[in-house]
Design a protein around this motif. Structure first.
Motif, PDB file in Angstrom:
ATOM      1  N   LEU A 191      -4.041   6.026  -6.799  1.00  0.00           N
ATOM      2  CA  LEU A 191      -3.658   4.561  -6.480  1.00  0.00           C
ATOM      3  C   LEU A 191      -3.792   3.652  -7.777  1.00  0.00           C
ATOM      4  O   LEU A 191      -3.082   2.880  -8.118  1.00  0.00           O
ATOM      5  N   THR A 192      -5.097   3.793  -8.453  1.00  0.00           N
ATOM      6  CA  THR A 192      -5.572   2.805  -9.485  1.00  0.00           C
ATOM      7  C   THR A 192      -4.701   2.977 -10.540  1.00  0.00           C
ATOM      8  O   THR A 192      -4.285   1.970 -11.286  1.00  0.00           O
ATOM      9  N   MET A 241      -6.698   0.334   1.088  1.00  0.00           N
ATOM     10  CA  MET A 241      -6.241   1.061  -0.082  1.00  0.00           C
ATOM     11  C   MET A 241      -4.687   1.835   0.125  1.00  0.00           C
ATOM     12  O   MET A 241      -3.705   1.695  -0.877  1.00  0.00           O
ATOM     13  N   ILE A 242      -4.750   2.728   1.323  1.00  0.00           N
ATOM     14  CA  ILE A 242      -3.478   3.319   1.487  1.00  0.00           C
ATOM     15  C   ILE A 242      -2.985   2.879   2.923  1.00  0.00           C
ATOM     16  O   ILE A 242      -3.399   2.307   3.686  1.00  0.00           O
ATOM     17  N   TYR A 265       6.077   8.219  -1.151  1.00  0.00           N
ATOM     18  CA  TYR A 265       5.013   8.576  -0.597  1.00  0.00           C
ATOM     19  C   TYR A 265       4.095   9.570  -1.128  1.00  0.00           C
ATOM     20  O   TYR A 265       4.933  10.699  -1.613  1.00  0.00           O
ATOM     21  N   GLU A 277      -1.695   5.202 -11.267  1.00  0.00           N
ATOM     22  CA  GLU A 277      -0.385   5.571 -10.446  1.00  0.00           C
ATOM     23  C   GLU A 277      -0.055   6.742 -11.466  1.00  0.00           C
ATOM     24  O   GLU A 277       0.915   6.688 -11.701  1.00  0.00           O
ATOM     25  N   ILE A 304      -7.842  10.124  -4.443  1.00  0.00           N
ATOM     26  CA  ILE A 304      -6.899   8.969  -3.916  1.00  0.00           C
ATOM     27  C   ILE A 304      -7.168   7.739  -4.763  1.00  0.00           C
ATOM     28  O   ILE A 304      -6.380   7.382  -5.116  1.00  0.00           O
ATOM     29  N   THR A 305      -8.366   7.378  -4.723  1.00  0.00           N
ATOM     30  CA  THR A 305      -8.609   6.147  -5.533  1.00  0.00           C
ATOM     31  C   THR A 305      -8.265   6.095  -6.990  1.00  0.00           C
ATOM     32  O   THR A 305      -7.415   5.474  -7.491  1.00  0.00           O
ATOM     33  N   ARG A 322       0.747  -1.234   0.184  1.00  0.00           N
ATOM     34  CA  ARG A 322      -0.137  -0.007   0.055  1.00  0.00           C
ATOM     35  C   ARG A 322       0.844   1.252  -0.089  1.00  0.00           C
ATOM     36  O   ARG A 322       2.059   1.373   0.791  1.00  0.00           O
ATOM     37  N   THR A 323       0.447   2.286  -0.776  1.00  0.00           N
ATOM     38  CA  THR A 323       1.144   3.561  -0.832  1.00  0.00           C
ATOM     39  C   THR A 323       1.177   4.201   0.454  1.00  0.00           C
ATOM     40  O   THR A 323      -0.080   4.572   0.989  1.00  0.00           O
TER      41      THR A 323
END
Ligand code: SF4
Ligand code: SF4
Ligand code: F3S
Length: 266
Positions: free
Chosen positions: A163-164, A38-39, A70, A166, A159-160, A5-6
Motif C-alpha cells: 500500500l505504501t 489501510m485497506i 483490487y 504501490e 500489505i503495508t 483505500r485499496t
C-alpha cells in the motif's frame, strides 16, 4: 487521508483458517488498523458480518467497480480432483470462485503454506489434488507469504509495503518477499553458538536440552528453512518454536509435510 483505500478480497479455500488467526494478532501494525484504516476489506467470509447471497454478490460488485485495481488475498488452495468438489464456497467449487476473482485483480497474495505450496492437505497421495495458487493462476503477479501460519507482522508488513509503495516487495526466485524470507532460521538463531561449538541436545529432556543446546540432532529444520521467526519472532516478538524448546519443522518450506518426519533424529 483523502486517498481511497485499496479494495481487498480475501478468499478461503482448503485450509484451517489459522493464517487468519495469526493475522488478527498483529501488533505492529495492529490488525484493526490494517482492516479499518489501510485497506478496504470488502470480502472475507470468516471476518465479515454478512453472509449468504448478498455477501457473495460483493465479489462481483468489486470485480466490476475496481477492475484491475483490487488485491486478491487467498488463504488455502483449490483441490482440483473431482472437479473441485472437495472445497465448496458459495455453493460451487472454490476453484471457480478463485479463477473468476483472480481474472480482474491487480495482484495476488498467497497467504501461508496452503496457498503458497499446498501444505498438509497436499501430502502424498494428495487425494483431493490440493494445488497451490500459482499453479492455477498463471497470469497475475503473486506474492507468496508462506508459513503454517505466517508470522502476523510479516502478513501485515507485506500489505503495508504494497500500500505504501504501490508495488510488490522485492521477491526471491520462489516468489517470497526477500525482506522476510531472505535468511534461514539458522542464520539468526540464538542457539547458533551451541551449534558452532558442537553442543547438541540428544534427547528432549537431557542435560543439553535443559541447558538450551542446539536442537539439530532432534530434527530441527532451521538450517534449511527461510523465514523470519528467529528475527521478528512470534506473539509480538515474545518467542518462536525453537525458543520454546521445539525444533523448527520447516513450516514455511515447500513440501515440508513430505520431507521426513518432524521428529527424525539426524
Ligand atoms: Fe492453516 Fe497452515 Fe494453511 Fe495457514 S498455511 S491455513 S495455518 S494449514
Ligand atoms: Fe540451527 Fe536449529 Fe540449532 Fe537453531 S536450534 S542453531 S536453527 S539447528
Ligand atoms: Fe515454522 Fe520453523 Fe518458524 S516451524 S514457525 S518456520 S521456526
Amino acid at each position: 487521508e483523502t486517498k481511497p483505500r485499496t479494495p481487498v478480497l480475501w478468499l478461503h479455500g482448503l485450509e484451517c483458517t489459522c493464517c487468519s488467526e495469526s493475522f488478527i494478532r498483529s501488533a505492529h501494525p495492529l490488525a484493526k488498523d490494517v482492516v479499518l484504516s489501510m485497506i478496504s476489506l470488502d470480502y472475507d467470509d470468516t471476518l465479515m458480518a454478512s453472509a449468504g447471497h448478498q455477501a457473495e454478490a460483493i465479489l462481483q460488485d468489486v470485480r466490476e467497480k475496481y477492475r484491475g485495481n483490487y488485491i486478491l488475498a487467498v488463504e488455502g488452495n483449490p483441490p482440483l480432483n473431482q472437479e473441485g468438489m472437495s472445497c465448496i464456497s458459495g455453493g460451487r467449487p472454490f476453484v471457480e470462485q478463485l479463477r473468476e476473482t483472480a481474472a480482474d485483480c491487480k495482484a495476488i497474495i498467497s497467504w501461508g503454506s496452503c496457498a503458497s505450496w499446498g501444505c498438509v492437505q497436499a501430502a502424498k497421495p494428495n487425494p483431493t489434488q490440493a494445488t497451490p495458487i500459482h499453479k492455477v493462476i498463471t497470469d497475475k503477479p503473486i506474492v507468496k507469504v508462506p508459513g503454517c501460519p505466517p508470522i502476523a507482522e510479516v502478513m501485515t508488513g507485506v500489505i503495508t509495503y504494497m500500500l505504501t509503495f504501490e508495488r510488490l516487495p522485492e521477491l526471491d526466485r520462489q516468489g517470497r518477499p526477500k525482506m522476510f524470507y531472505g535468511q534461514r532460521i539458522h542464520d539468526k538463531c540464538y542457539r547458533r553458538p551451541h551449534f558452532d561449538a558442537g553442543q547438541f541436545a540428544e534427547e528432549w529432556d537431557d542435560e543439553g536440552a535443559r541447558k538450551g543446546y542446539c536442537l539439530y540432532k532432534l530434527g530441527c529444520k532451521g538450517p534449511t528453512t527461510y523465514n523470519a521467526c528467529s528475527t521478528v519472532g512470534w506473539n509480538g516478538g515474545t518467542s518462536f518454536p525453537i525458543q520454546s524448546g521445539h525444533g523448527c519443522i520447516g513450516c514455511s518450506e515447500e513440501n515440508f509435510w513430505d520431507q521426513g518426519s518432524f521428529y527424525d533424529r539426524l
